[in-house]
Write a protein that holds these residues in place. Structure first.
Motif, PDB file in Angstrom:
ATOM      1  N   GLY A 257      -8.871  16.024 -21.526  1.00  0.00           N
ATOM      2  CA  GLY A 257      -9.563  14.844 -21.830  1.00  0.00           C
ATOM      3  C   GLY A 257      -8.559  13.825 -21.233  1.00  0.00           C
ATOM      4  N   LYS A 258      -7.676  14.126 -20.620  1.00  0.00           N
ATOM      5  CA  LYS A 258      -6.958  12.927 -19.963  1.00  0.00           C
ATOM      6  C   LYS A 258      -7.495  12.571 -18.503  1.00  0.00           C
ATOM      7  CE  LYS A 258      -2.491  14.454 -22.142  1.00  0.00           C
ATOM      8  NZ  LYS A 258      -1.254  15.040 -21.988  1.00  0.00           N
ATOM      9  N   PRO A 259      -7.264  11.393 -18.018  1.00  0.00           N
ATOM     10  CA  PRO A 259      -7.711  11.082 -16.936  1.00  0.00           C
ATOM     11  C   PRO A 259      -6.907  11.702 -15.680  1.00  0.00           C
ATOM     12  CG  PRO A 259      -7.193   8.978 -18.257  1.00  0.00           C
ATOM     13  CD  PRO A 259      -6.588  10.113 -18.903  1.00  0.00           C
ATOM     14  N   PHE A 260      -7.712  11.703 -14.650  1.00  0.00           N
ATOM     15  CA  PHE A 260      -6.946  12.483 -13.512  1.00  0.00           C
ATOM     16  C   PHE A 260      -6.579  11.424 -12.837  1.00  0.00           C
ATOM     17  CE2 PHE A 260     -10.458  15.887 -14.152  1.00  0.00           C
ATOM     18  CZ  PHE A 260      -9.832  16.986 -14.121  1.00  0.00           C
ATOM     19  N   VAL A 261      -5.196  11.875 -12.263  1.00  0.00           N
ATOM     20  CA  VAL A 261      -4.458  10.630 -11.463  1.00  0.00           C
ATOM     21  C   VAL A 261      -4.313  10.952  -9.783  1.00  0.00           C
ATOM     22  CG1 VAL A 261      -2.070   9.411 -11.268  1.00  0.00           C
ATOM     23  CG2 VAL A 261      -3.179  10.178 -13.633  1.00  0.00           C
ATOM     24  N   ASP A 262      -4.587   9.896  -9.036  1.00  0.00           N
ATOM     25  CA  ASP A 262      -4.777  10.057  -7.744  1.00  0.00           C
ATOM     26  C   ASP A 262      -3.567   8.858  -7.082  1.00  0.00           C
ATOM     27  OD1 ASP A 262      -6.667  11.921  -8.105  1.00  0.00           O
ATOM     28  OD2 ASP A 262      -7.895  10.846  -7.070  1.00  0.00           O
ATOM     29  N   ASP A 263      -3.120   9.499  -6.038  1.00  0.00           N
ATOM     30  CA  ASP A 263      -2.080   8.497  -5.500  1.00  0.00           C
ATOM     31  C   ASP A 263      -2.305   8.196  -4.187  1.00  0.00           C
ATOM     32  OD1 ASP A 263       0.067   8.336  -7.510  1.00  0.00           O
ATOM     33  OD2 ASP A 263       0.432  10.651  -7.066  1.00  0.00           O
ATOM     34  N   LEU A 264      -2.273   6.710  -3.773  1.00  0.00           N
ATOM     35  CA  LEU A 264      -2.770   6.303  -2.599  1.00  0.00           C
ATOM     36  C   LEU A 264      -1.343   5.766  -1.784  1.00  0.00           C
ATOM     37  CD1 LEU A 264      -4.609   5.501  -0.322  1.00  0.00           C
ATOM     38  CD2 LEU A 264      -5.039   3.396  -1.316  1.00  0.00           C
ATOM     39  N   PHE A 265      -1.007   6.418  -0.785  1.00  0.00           N
ATOM     40  CA  PHE A 265       0.261   6.116  -0.101  1.00  0.00           C
ATOM     41  C   PHE A 265      -0.336   5.213   1.133  1.00  0.00           C
ATOM     42  CE2 PHE A 265       1.780   9.546  -2.591  1.00  0.00           C
ATOM     43  CZ  PHE A 265       2.835   9.074  -3.172  1.00  0.00           C
ATOM     44  N   ILE A 266       0.401   4.162   1.584  1.00  0.00           N
ATOM     45  CA  ILE A 266       0.232   3.542   2.736  1.00  0.00           C
ATOM     46  C   ILE A 266       1.498   3.189   3.450  1.00  0.00           C
ATOM     47  CG2 ILE A 266      -0.832   1.344   3.953  1.00  0.00           C
ATOM     48  CD1 ILE A 266      -2.697   1.273   1.530  1.00  0.00           C
ATOM     49  N   GLU A 267       1.851   3.388   4.750  1.00  0.00           N
ATOM     50  CA  GLU A 267       2.938   3.299   5.524  1.00  0.00           C
ATOM     51  C   GLU A 267       2.688   2.418   6.765  1.00  0.00           C
ATOM     52  OE1 GLU A 267       6.756   5.434   7.508  1.00  0.00           O
ATOM     53  OE2 GLU A 267       4.990   6.641   6.928  1.00  0.00           O
ATOM     54  N   LEU A 268       3.489   1.324   6.973  1.00  0.00           N
ATOM     55  CA  LEU A 268       3.404   0.491   8.329  1.00  0.00           C
ATOM     56  C   LEU A 268       3.964   1.638   9.323  1.00  0.00           C
ATOM     57  CD1 LEU A 268       2.886  -1.844   9.787  1.00  0.00           C
ATOM     58  CD2 LEU A 268       5.210  -2.871   9.252  1.00  0.00           C
ATOM     59  N   ASP A 269       3.234   1.701  10.404  1.00  0.00           N
ATOM     60  CA  ASP A 269       3.696   2.605  11.459  1.00  0.00           C
ATOM     61  C   ASP A 269       3.333   1.781  12.718  1.00  0.00           C
ATOM     62  OD1 ASP A 269       4.442   4.567  13.165  1.00  0.00           O
ATOM     63  OD2 ASP A 269       2.908   5.945  12.698  1.00  0.00           O
ATOM     64  N   GLY A 270       4.603   1.065  13.376  1.00  0.00           N
ATOM     65  CA  GLY A 270       4.052   0.249  14.459  1.00  0.00           C
ATOM     66  C   GLY A 270       3.114  -0.668  14.143  1.00  0.00           C
ATOM     67  N   SER A 271       1.792  -0.786  14.751  1.00  0.00           N
ATOM     68  CA  SER A 271       0.838  -1.674  15.083  1.00  0.00           C
ATOM     69  C   SER A 271      -0.198  -1.116  13.878  1.00  0.00           C
ATOM     70  CB  SER A 271       0.312  -2.076  16.224  1.00  0.00           C
ATOM     71  OG  SER A 271      -0.237  -0.795  16.729  1.00  0.00           O
TER      72      SER A 271
ATOM     73  N   VAL B 288      -0.208   2.932  -4.508  1.00  0.00           N
ATOM     74  CA  VAL B 288      -1.335   2.652  -5.606  1.00  0.00           C
ATOM     75  C   VAL B 288      -1.486   3.957  -6.424  1.00  0.00           C
ATOM     76  CG1 VAL B 288      -3.237   1.479  -5.933  1.00  0.00           C
ATOM     77  CG2 VAL B 288      -2.010   0.762  -3.960  1.00  0.00           C
ATOM     78  N   GLU B 289      -1.769   3.594  -7.593  1.00  0.00           N
ATOM     79  CA  GLU B 289      -2.213   4.710  -8.433  1.00  0.00           C
ATOM     80  C   GLU B 289      -3.555   4.690  -9.019  1.00  0.00           C
ATOM     81  OE1 GLU B 289       0.842   6.628 -11.363  1.00  0.00           O
ATOM     82  OE2 GLU B 289      -0.464   5.645 -12.977  1.00  0.00           O
ATOM     83  N   TYR B 290      -4.433   5.436  -9.026  1.00  0.00           N
ATOM     84  CA  TYR B 290      -5.610   5.391  -9.349  1.00  0.00           C
ATOM     85  C   TYR B 290      -5.796   6.428 -10.596  1.00  0.00           C
ATOM     86  CZ  TYR B 290      -6.572   2.678  -5.227  1.00  0.00           C
ATOM     87  OH  TYR B 290      -6.326   1.770  -4.152  1.00  0.00           O
ATOM     88  N   ARG B 291      -6.748   5.954 -11.375  1.00  0.00           N
ATOM     89  CA  ARG B 291      -7.058   6.911 -12.380  1.00  0.00           C
ATOM     90  C   ARG B 291      -8.668   7.058 -12.928  1.00  0.00           C
ATOM     91  NH1 ARG B 291      -3.008   8.096 -16.252  1.00  0.00           N
ATOM     92  NH2 ARG B 291      -0.794   6.967 -15.655  1.00  0.00           N
ATOM     93  N   SER B 292      -9.083   8.355 -13.033  1.00  0.00           N
ATOM     94  CA  SER B 292     -10.420   8.556 -13.577  1.00  0.00           C
ATOM     95  C   SER B 292     -10.697   8.000 -14.970  1.00  0.00           C
ATOM     96  CB  SER B 292     -10.913  10.172 -13.580  1.00  0.00           C
ATOM     97  OG  SER B 292     -10.273  10.694 -14.635  1.00  0.00           O
TER      98      SER B 292
ATOM     99  N   ASP C  56     -12.678   6.471 -10.007  1.00  0.00           N
ATOM    100  CA  ASP C  56     -11.649   5.491 -10.717  1.00  0.00           C
ATOM    101  C   ASP C  56     -12.026   4.653 -11.853  1.00  0.00           C
ATOM    102  OD1 ASP C  56     -10.058   6.655  -8.561  1.00  0.00           O
ATOM    103  OD2 ASP C  56     -10.940   4.992  -6.980  1.00  0.00           O
ATOM    104  N   GLY C  57     -12.514   5.126 -12.830  1.00  0.00           N
ATOM    105  CA  GLY C  57     -13.141   4.425 -13.877  1.00  0.00           C
ATOM    106  C   GLY C  57     -12.098   4.100 -14.667  1.00  0.00           C
ATOM    107  N   GLY C  58     -10.723   4.460 -14.580  1.00  0.00           N
ATOM    108  CA  GLY C  58      -9.577   4.280 -15.359  1.00  0.00           C
ATOM    109  C   GLY C  58      -8.882   3.241 -14.843  1.00  0.00           C
ATOM    110  N   GLY C  59      -9.205   2.723 -13.899  1.00  0.00           N
ATOM    111  CA  GLY C  59      -8.488   1.571 -13.139  1.00  0.00           C
ATOM    112  C   GLY C  59      -7.444   2.070 -12.427  1.00  0.00           C
ATOM    113  N   TRP C  60      -6.782   1.128 -11.970  1.00  0.00           N
ATOM    114  CA  TRP C  60      -5.381   1.417 -10.822  1.00  0.00           C
ATOM    115  C   TRP C  60      -4.379   0.347 -10.909  1.00  0.00           C
ATOM    116  CZ3 TRP C  60      -4.490  -3.008  -7.838  1.00  0.00           C
ATOM    117  CH2 TRP C  60      -5.352  -3.937  -7.940  1.00  0.00           C
ATOM    118  N   ILE C  61      -3.302   0.812 -10.468  1.00  0.00           N
ATOM    119  CA  ILE C  61      -1.834  -0.140 -10.489  1.00  0.00           C
ATOM    120  C   ILE C  61      -1.294   0.115  -9.251  1.00  0.00           C
ATOM    121  CG2 ILE C  61      -0.817   1.511 -11.804  1.00  0.00           C
ATOM    122  CD1 ILE C  61       0.856  -0.710 -13.069  1.00  0.00           C
ATOM    123  N   ILE C  62      -0.792  -1.039  -8.683  1.00  0.00           N
ATOM    124  CA  ILE C  62       0.073  -0.980  -7.522  1.00  0.00           C
ATOM    125  C   ILE C  62       1.496  -0.500  -8.034  1.00  0.00           C
ATOM    126  CG2 ILE C  62       1.134  -2.296  -5.716  1.00  0.00           C
ATOM    127  CD1 ILE C  62      -1.329  -3.983  -5.431  1.00  0.00           C
ATOM    128  N   VAL C  63       2.110   0.639  -7.798  1.00  0.00           N
ATOM    129  CA  VAL C  63       3.218   0.971  -8.038  1.00  0.00           C
ATOM    130  C   VAL C  63       4.449   0.468  -7.120  1.00  0.00           C
ATOM    131  CG1 VAL C  63       4.579   3.147  -8.682  1.00  0.00           C
ATOM    132  CG2 VAL C  63       2.139   3.066  -9.246  1.00  0.00           C
TER     133      VAL C  63
END
Length: 216
Positions: free
Chosen positions: A164-178, A147-151, A127-134
């Motif tokens: 030569g472009k950064p790889f992009v990963d996606d982090l999804f988080i969902e509230l599910d009860g408790s 949240v989007e993370y970049r190499s 994740d050397g390319g930083g991240w952003i909350i989408v």
């Protein structure tokens, strides 16, 4: 004049739309709905019927439509986040659970603190390319954050396989009860070379310090 079953939400939706636009004398053969501009007959499920005016008909249709919408929300399935494909090497799915006694609002606050504390320069060679909350809807009806993370895009893999472009990963988080359903996945490639695992390990380590537990 016609009879309209109270159990027909689709019919109610059609009536509401047509009444609100002021259309008169319309008919739909698919649902056998006919209405004049003055009155219609409402037939409850018990077989009785009554004649109501146009304004009352609008109220009835609105009530049925809104009630149906509420019911749809109530029965919508949890875990809207997709599961990882079977055997996937670039996707991880986990469940994070706050410590017992922690309120939902406090749990969301703790989670946000951990997400925001993630270093923009990355960690452990990822994740050397930083991240952003989408998206942050954890306090909203959706209960989902993304949240989007970049190499860094400087490695050999990025140069040879991603132009030569950064790889992009996606982090999804969902509230599910408790608990919170979590999914971290790469957008391209067959393998993430452990990147998603390193990311989730880092994030959860901070939550574990607050008494959270993890299950896969």
């Amino acid at each position: 004049m016609t009879r309209i079953s109270l159990s027909s939400a689709l019919t109610a939706a059609v009536l509401l739309n047509k009444i609100s636009t002021g259309c008169h004398g319309f008919a739909f053969s698919s649902s056998s709905v006919k209405m004049t501009s003055l009155q219609m007959s409402i037939s409850p499920d018990d077989g009785s019927s009554s004649v109501v005016g146009r304004r009352d008909a609008f109220g009835v249709a609105s009530t049925i439509l809104l009630g149906t919408a509420a019911a749809s929300i109530a029965v919508s399935p949890a875990n809207a986040i997709e599961s990882c494909p079977k055997g996937s090497k670039n996707c991880l799915r986990q469940t994070w659970t706050p410590a017992s006694g922690v309120s939902t609002s406090d749990a969301i606050a703790q989670l946000r603190d951990v997400l925001n504390a993630y270093p923009q320069e990355g960690q452990n060679d990822v994740d050397g390319g930083g991240w952003i909350i989408v998206e942050d809807g954890l306090n909203d009806a959706s209960g989902v954050a993304k949240v989007e993370y970049r190499s860094s895009g400087k490695g050999k893999l990025a140069k040879f396989f991603n132009g030569g472009k950064p790889f992009v990963d996606d982090l999804f988080i969902e509230l599910d009860g408790s608990s919170f359903q979590v999914r971290s996945a790469s957008r391209v490639g067959d393998s993430d070379f452990g990147v998603n695992g390193k990311r989730l390990d880092y994030l959860f380590a901070a939550l574990k310090g607050k008494g959270w537990s993890l299950s896969n």
